[in-house]
Scaffold this motif. Structure first.
Motif, PDB file in Angstrom:
ATOM      1  N   CYS A 105      13.972 -26.968  -9.006  1.00 58.43           N
ATOM      2  CA  CYS A 105      14.306 -27.411  -7.657  1.00 58.43           C
ATOM      3  C   CYS A 105      13.213 -26.967  -6.693  1.00 58.43           C
ATOM      4  O   CYS A 105      12.809 -25.807  -6.701  1.00 58.43           O
ATOM      5  CB  CYS A 105      15.650 -26.816  -7.246  1.00 58.43           C
ATOM      6  N   LEU A 106      12.751 -27.897  -5.880  1.00 52.69           N
ATOM      7  CA  LEU A 106      11.738 -27.619  -4.866  1.00 52.69           C
ATOM      8  C   LEU A 106      12.420 -27.372  -3.528  1.00 52.69           C
ATOM      9  O   LEU A 106      13.294 -28.139  -3.115  1.00 52.69           O
ATOM     10  CB  LEU A 106      10.796 -28.822  -4.754  1.00 52.69           C
ATOM     11  N   THR A 107      12.031 -26.287  -2.856  1.00 57.76           N
ATOM     12  CA  THR A 107      12.511 -26.025  -1.501  1.00 57.76           C
ATOM     13  C   THR A 107      11.313 -26.144  -0.559  1.00 57.76           C
ATOM     14  O   THR A 107      10.248 -26.586  -0.968  1.00 57.76           O
ATOM     15  CB  THR A 107      13.148 -24.623  -1.391  1.00 57.76           C
ATOM     16  N   LYS A 108      11.482 -25.730   0.686  1.00 59.80           N
ATOM     17  CA  LYS A 108      10.376 -25.815   1.645  1.00 59.80           C
ATOM     18  C   LYS A 108       9.184 -24.958   1.239  1.00 59.80           C
ATOM     19  O   LYS A 108       8.041 -25.319   1.494  1.00 59.80           O
ATOM     20  CB  LYS A 108      10.845 -25.372   3.034  1.00 59.80           C
ATOM     21  N   ILE A 135      12.834 -22.400 -11.078  1.00 61.12           N
ATOM     22  CA  ILE A 135      12.847 -22.906 -12.445  1.00 61.12           C
ATOM     23  C   ILE A 135      13.920 -22.140 -13.201  1.00 61.12           C
ATOM     24  O   ILE A 135      13.862 -20.912 -13.289  1.00 61.12           O
ATOM     25  CB  ILE A 135      11.479 -22.720 -13.135  1.00 61.12           C
ATOM     26  N   ALA A 136      14.904 -22.843 -13.733  1.00 59.61           N
ATOM     27  CA  ALA A 136      16.011 -22.201 -14.434  1.00 59.61           C
ATOM     28  C   ALA A 136      16.202 -22.832 -15.810  1.00 59.61           C
ATOM     29  O   ALA A 136      16.202 -24.050 -15.946  1.00 59.61           O
ATOM     30  CB  ALA A 136      17.296 -22.325 -13.618  1.00 59.61           C
ATOM     31  N   GLU A 180      20.735 -26.031  -7.622  1.00 64.34           N
ATOM     32  CA  GLU A 180      20.686 -26.838  -6.396  1.00 64.34           C
ATOM     33  C   GLU A 180      21.343 -26.108  -5.220  1.00 64.34           C
ATOM     34  O   GLU A 180      20.874 -26.211  -4.083  1.00 64.34           O
ATOM     35  CB  GLU A 180      21.327 -28.203  -6.617  1.00 64.34           C
ATOM     36  N   GLN A 181      22.419 -25.361  -5.473  1.00 65.66           N
ATOM     37  CA  GLN A 181      23.061 -24.608  -4.397  1.00 65.66           C
ATOM     38  C   GLN A 181      22.143 -23.508  -3.870  1.00 65.66           C
ATOM     39  O   GLN A 181      22.064 -23.293  -2.660  1.00 65.66           O
ATOM     40  CB  GLN A 181      24.394 -24.008  -4.862  1.00 65.66           C
ATOM     41  N   LEU A 182      21.443 -22.821  -4.774  1.00 70.77           N
ATOM     42  CA  LEU A 182      20.489 -21.816  -4.320  1.00 70.77           C
ATOM     43  C   LEU A 182      19.357 -22.498  -3.554  1.00 70.77           C
ATOM     44  O   LEU A 182      18.926 -21.995  -2.511  1.00 70.77           O
ATOM     45  CB  LEU A 182      19.930 -21.000  -5.488  1.00 70.77           C
TER      46      LEU A 182
END
Length: 130
Positions: A94-97, A102-103, A119-121
């Motif tokens: 999941c990419l954030t700002k 990576i899980a 996705e929640q994190l």
């Protein structure tokens, strides 16, 4: 909370992830990682390149990708998420700002539960500016 605490508590601590890593968005710095979960510089460079790919369908669907020496078939690849599968194991990215989460999940985990956890994190980190 420290970056390692996000790995240990929010990801691995959820029971839906067995190992994880957090990189900066450019993939040049590991902020935290599970023991023995070694994502190589070439592997993270390929993940970063996926996010820059604007072709449709994305090239990563044809090639798959590697994480920690294992090759995964691409299941999902969009501007935020990259999911891969190898047998009964898989990867959720999941990419954030400012970060890349990576899980990895093992054979006994539910892929949907792992994706939800990651996705929640990601949502939380985006909400606090990361």
């Amino acid at each position: 909370m420290s970056w390692q605490a996000y790995i240990d508590t929010s990801l691995v601590g959820s029971g839906n992830v067995d190992k994880a890593a957090i990189f900066n968005k450019e993939g040049t710095s590991v902020w935290a990682a599970s023991a023995a979960f070694n994502v190589s510089p070439d592997e993270i460079k390929a993940v970063v390149a996926h996010y820059a790919d604007t072709t449709e369908p994305k090239k990563i669907f044809g090639s798959g990708f590697k994480v920690a020496g294992e090759k995964y078939v691409t299941l999902r690849a969009d501007e935020r998420s990259l999911y891969g599968k190898k047998g009964k194991e898989g990867i959720c990215i999941c990419l954030t700002k400012q970060a890349i989460l990576i899980a990895h999940y093992g054979e006994t985990a539910q892929p949907g539960a792992t994706a939800k956890t990651v996705e929640q994190l990601g949502d939380y980190l985006i909400g606090v500016g990361y």
